[in-house]
Design a protein around this motif. Structure first.
Motif, PDB file in Angstrom:
ATOM      1  N   ILE A 173     -10.628  -3.238 -14.317  1.00 51.77           N
ATOM      2  CA  ILE A 173     -10.369  -4.233 -15.360  1.00 51.77           C
ATOM      3  C   ILE A 173     -11.611  -4.413 -16.224  1.00 51.77           C
ATOM      4  CG2 ILE A 173      -9.887  -6.689 -15.790  1.00 51.77           C
ATOM      5  CD1 ILE A 173      -8.162  -6.596 -13.203  1.00 51.77           C
ATOM      6  N   ALA A 174     -12.765  -4.449 -15.590  1.00 52.79           N
ATOM      7  CA  ALA A 174     -14.003  -4.633 -16.336  1.00 52.79           C
ATOM      8  C   ALA A 174     -15.178  -4.128 -15.520  1.00 52.79           C
ATOM      9  CB  ALA A 174     -14.203  -6.104 -16.668  1.00 52.79           C
ATOM     10  N   GLU A 175     -15.898  -3.170 -16.067  1.00 54.35           N
ATOM     11  CA  GLU A 175     -17.126  -2.730 -15.422  1.00 54.35           C
ATOM     12  C   GLU A 175     -18.167  -3.831 -15.598  1.00 54.35           C
ATOM     13  OE1 GLU A 175     -18.417   1.322 -16.194  1.00 54.35           O
ATOM     14  OE2 GLU A 175     -16.451   1.673 -17.079  1.00 54.35           O
ATOM     15  N   VAL A 176     -18.989  -4.000 -14.589  1.00 50.59           N
ATOM     16  CA  VAL A 176     -19.893  -5.142 -14.552  1.00 50.59           C
ATOM     17  C   VAL A 176     -20.755  -5.243 -15.811  1.00 50.59           C
ATOM     18  CG1 VAL A 176     -21.692  -3.962 -13.209  1.00 50.59           C
ATOM     19  CG2 VAL A 176     -21.507  -6.428 -13.111  1.00 50.59           C
ATOM     20  N   HIS A 177     -21.335  -4.166 -16.252  1.00 53.77           N
ATOM     21  CA  HIS A 177     -22.244  -4.241 -17.405  1.00 53.77           C
ATOM     22  C   HIS A 177     -21.513  -4.510 -18.720  1.00 53.77           C
ATOM     23  CE1 HIS A 177     -20.994  -0.047 -17.271  1.00 53.77           C
ATOM     24  NE2 HIS A 177     -21.324   0.039 -18.543  1.00 53.77           N
ATOM     25  N   LYS A 178     -20.220  -4.265 -18.760  1.00 51.23           N
ATOM     26  CA  LYS A 178     -19.469  -4.513 -19.991  1.00 51.23           C
ATOM     27  C   LYS A 178     -19.103  -5.988 -20.148  1.00 51.23           C
ATOM     28  CE  LYS A 178     -17.857   0.154 -20.522  1.00 51.23           C
ATOM     29  NZ  LYS A 178     -16.738   1.068 -20.572  1.00 51.23           N
ATOM     30  N   ASN A 179     -19.312  -6.781 -19.109  1.00 45.61           N
ATOM     31  CA  ASN A 179     -19.050  -8.220 -19.181  1.00 45.61           C
ATOM     32  C   ASN A 179     -20.291  -9.024 -19.506  1.00 45.61           C
ATOM     33  OD1 ASN A 179     -16.265  -8.668 -18.763  1.00 45.61           O
ATOM     34  ND2 ASN A 179     -16.510  -8.039 -16.649  1.00 45.61           N
ATOM     35  N   LEU A 180     -21.405  -8.363 -19.677  1.00 46.73           N
ATOM     36  CA  LEU A 180     -22.652  -9.053 -20.005  1.00 46.73           C
ATOM     37  C   LEU A 180     -22.818  -9.077 -21.522  1.00 46.73           C
ATOM     38  CD1 LEU A 180     -24.921  -7.373 -17.307  1.00 46.73           C
ATOM     39  CD2 LEU A 180     -23.736  -9.578 -17.170  1.00 46.73           C
ATOM     40  N   ALA A 181     -23.383 -10.141 -22.032  1.00 44.12           N
ATOM     41  CA  ALA A 181     -23.523 -10.304 -23.483  1.00 44.12           C
ATOM     42  C   ALA A 181     -24.199  -9.103 -24.130  1.00 44.12           C
ATOM     43  CB  ALA A 181     -24.288 -11.584 -23.789  1.00 44.12           C
ATOM     44  N   ASN A 182     -25.244  -8.595 -23.510  1.00 44.32           N
ATOM     45  CA  ASN A 182     -25.978  -7.464 -24.071  1.00 44.32           C
ATOM     46  C   ASN A 182     -25.854  -6.224 -23.202  1.00 44.32           C
ATOM     47  OD1 ASN A 182     -27.159  -8.751 -26.449  1.00 44.32           O
ATOM     48  ND2 ASN A 182     -28.230  -9.999 -24.948  1.00 44.32           N
ATOM     49  N   GLY A 183     -24.776  -6.157 -22.444  1.00 40.58           N
ATOM     50  CA  GLY A 183     -24.477  -4.969 -21.645  1.00 40.58           C
ATOM     51  C   GLY A 183     -25.579  -4.585 -20.673  1.00 40.58           C
ATOM     52  N   GLU A 184     -25.829  -3.300 -20.594  1.00 39.36           N
ATOM     53  CA  GLU A 184     -26.815  -2.776 -19.653  1.00 39.36           C
ATOM     54  C   GLU A 184     -28.210  -3.329 -19.898  1.00 39.36           C
ATOM     55  OE1 GLU A 184     -26.045   1.637 -18.483  1.00 39.36           O
ATOM     56  OE2 GLU A 184     -25.351   1.358 -20.552  1.00 39.36           O
ATOM     57  N   ARG A 185     -28.516  -3.670 -21.139  1.00 41.16           N
ATOM     58  CA  ARG A 185     -29.850  -4.218 -21.439  1.00 41.16           C
ATOM     59  C   ARG A 185     -30.114  -5.483 -20.638  1.00 41.16           C
ATOM     60  NH1 ARG A 185     -29.912  -4.375 -27.807  1.00 41.16           N
ATOM     61  NH2 ARG A 185     -28.014  -5.451 -27.201  1.00 41.16           N
ATOM     62  N   ASP A 186     -29.108  -6.369 -20.547  1.00 41.91           N
ATOM     63  CA  ASP A 186     -29.280  -7.591 -19.746  1.00 41.91           C
ATOM     64  C   ASP A 186     -29.551  -7.248 -18.292  1.00 41.91           C
ATOM     65  OD1 ASP A 186     -29.002  -9.480 -21.734  1.00 41.91           O
ATOM     66  OD2 ASP A 186     -26.873  -9.850 -21.344  1.00 41.91           O
ATOM     67  N   LEU A 187     -28.735  -6.380 -17.739  1.00 37.96           N
ATOM     68  CA  LEU A 187     -28.888  -6.029 -16.330  1.00 37.96           C
ATOM     69  C   LEU A 187     -30.260  -5.427 -16.062  1.00 37.96           C
ATOM     70  CD1 LEU A 187     -27.714  -5.891 -13.503  1.00 37.96           C
ATOM     71  CD2 LEU A 187     -26.672  -3.709 -14.119  1.00 37.96           C
ATOM     72  N   HIS A 188     -30.690  -4.503 -16.887  1.00 40.31           N
ATOM     73  CA  HIS A 188     -32.001  -3.878 -16.681  1.00 40.31           C
ATOM     74  C   HIS A 188     -33.139  -4.880 -16.875  1.00 40.31           C
ATOM     75  CE1 HIS A 188     -30.612   0.148 -15.913  1.00 40.31           C
ATOM     76  NE2 HIS A 188     -29.742  -0.004 -16.900  1.00 40.31           N
ATOM     77  N   ARG A 189     -32.980  -5.812 -17.794  1.00 43.88           N
ATOM     78  CA  ARG A 189     -33.997  -6.854 -17.974  1.00 43.88           C
ATOM     79  C   ARG A 189     -34.084  -7.740 -16.731  1.00 43.88           C
ATOM     80  NH1 ARG A 189     -31.844 -10.200 -21.485  1.00 43.88           N
ATOM     81  NH2 ARG A 189     -31.757 -11.958 -20.093  1.00 43.88           N
ATOM     82  N   TRP A 190     -32.923  -8.109 -16.171  1.00 42.35           N
ATOM     83  CA  TRP A 190     -32.920  -8.932 -14.961  1.00 42.35           C
ATOM     84  C   TRP A 190     -33.542  -8.191 -13.788  1.00 42.35           C
ATOM     85  CZ3 TRP A 190     -27.090 -10.317 -15.687  1.00 42.35           C
ATOM     86  CH2 TRP A 190     -26.962 -11.223 -16.733  1.00 42.35           C
ATOM     87  N   LEU A 191     -33.232  -6.902 -13.674  1.00 38.62           N
ATOM     88  CA  LEU A 191     -33.830  -6.110 -12.593  1.00 38.62           C
ATOM     89  C   LEU A 191     -35.349  -6.137 -12.703  1.00 38.62           C
ATOM     90  CD1 LEU A 191     -31.425  -3.049 -12.568  1.00 38.62           C
ATOM     91  CD2 LEU A 191     -31.590  -4.830 -10.809  1.00 38.62           C
ATOM     92  N   GLU A 192     -35.829  -6.023 -13.914  1.00 42.21           N
ATOM     93  CA  GLU A 192     -37.278  -6.067 -14.136  1.00 42.21           C
ATOM     94  C   GLU A 192     -37.823  -7.465 -13.846  1.00 42.21           C
ATOM     95  OE1 GLU A 192     -40.137  -5.617 -17.973  1.00 42.21           O
ATOM     96  OE2 GLU A 192     -38.676  -4.001 -17.660  1.00 42.21           O
ATOM     97  N   ASP A 193     -37.138  -8.497 -14.353  1.00 46.31           N
ATOM     98  CA  ASP A 193     -37.601  -9.882 -14.163  1.00 46.31           C
ATOM     99  C   ASP A 193     -37.713 -10.251 -12.687  1.00 46.31           C
ATOM    100  OD1 ASP A 193     -37.656 -10.199 -16.910  1.00 46.31           O
ATOM    101  OD2 ASP A 193     -35.844 -11.447 -17.006  1.00 46.31           O
ATOM    102  N   TYR A 194     -36.797  -9.735 -11.863  1.00 41.96           N
ATOM    103  CA  TYR A 194     -36.784 -10.076 -10.440  1.00 41.96           C
ATOM    104  C   TYR A 194     -37.415  -8.989  -9.560  1.00 41.96           C
ATOM    105  CZ  TYR A 194     -33.992 -14.130 -11.523  1.00 41.96           C
ATOM    106  OH  TYR A 194     -33.570 -15.337 -12.017  1.00 41.96           O
ATOM    107  N   HIS A 195     -38.061  -8.034 -10.209  1.00 46.54           N
ATOM    108  CA  HIS A 195     -38.781  -6.961  -9.489  1.00 46.54           C
ATOM    109  C   HIS A 195     -37.884  -6.228  -8.502  1.00 46.54           C
ATOM    110  CE1 HIS A 195     -42.314  -8.727 -11.301  1.00 46.54           C
ATOM    111  NE2 HIS A 195     -41.953  -9.897 -10.804  1.00 46.54           N
ATOM    112  N   ILE A 196     -36.692  -5.877  -8.965  1.00 46.09           N
ATOM    113  CA  ILE A 196     -35.732  -5.159  -8.142  1.00 46.09           C
ATOM    114  C   ILE A 196     -35.809  -3.681  -8.514  1.00 46.09           C
ATOM    115  CG2 ILE A 196     -33.299  -4.876  -7.531  1.00 46.09           C
ATOM    116  CD1 ILE A 196     -32.987  -7.894  -8.293  1.00 46.09           C
ATOM    117  N   GLU A 197     -36.201  -2.877  -7.565  1.00 48.70           N
ATOM    118  CA  GLU A 197     -36.392  -1.441  -7.778  1.00 48.70           C
ATOM    119  C   GLU A 197     -35.254  -0.668  -7.137  1.00 48.70           C
ATOM    120  OE1 GLU A 197     -38.962  -0.015  -9.444  1.00 48.70           O
ATOM    121  OE2 GLU A 197     -39.783  -1.997  -9.913  1.00 48.70           O
TER     122      GLU A 197
END
Length: 82
Positions: free
Chosen positions: A53-77
């Motif tokens: 129905i919806a891939e996770v990154h397609k439900n974010l306001a800025n798509g993959e950019r949001d997810l990658h920014r959060w990964l960086e913000d929370y130091h998730i490797e």
């Protein structure tokens, strides 16, 4: 809704696991540490993802950019074993 940082990091790891479970494995038992509303929201998101129905990154306001920014913000490797 003001989400505690420890929950926010867990939520980002959950979303990353849905996005790319090989690089970001997530232990579903970690959802037990969230309040009921957030845990249920995670389950609904996983159902949407499973059904296509919806891939996770397609439900974010800025798509993959949001997810990658959060990964960086929370130091998730990415998992080095993958």
């Amino acid at each position: 809704m003001n989400i505690p940082r420890r929950w926010a990091k867990r939520l980002v790891r959950f979303l990353a696991g849905l996005y790319n479970g090989q690089d970001y494995p997530f232990d579903l038992s970690e959802l037990r540490g969230l309040d009921t509303k957030l845990a249920n929201a995670c389950l609904i998101i996983s159902i949407f993802d499973r059904l296509g129905i919806a891939e996770v990154h397609k439900n974010l306001a800025n798509g993959e950019r949001d997810l990658h920014r959060w990964l960086e913000d929370y130091h998730i490797e990415p998992d080095s074993r993958s």
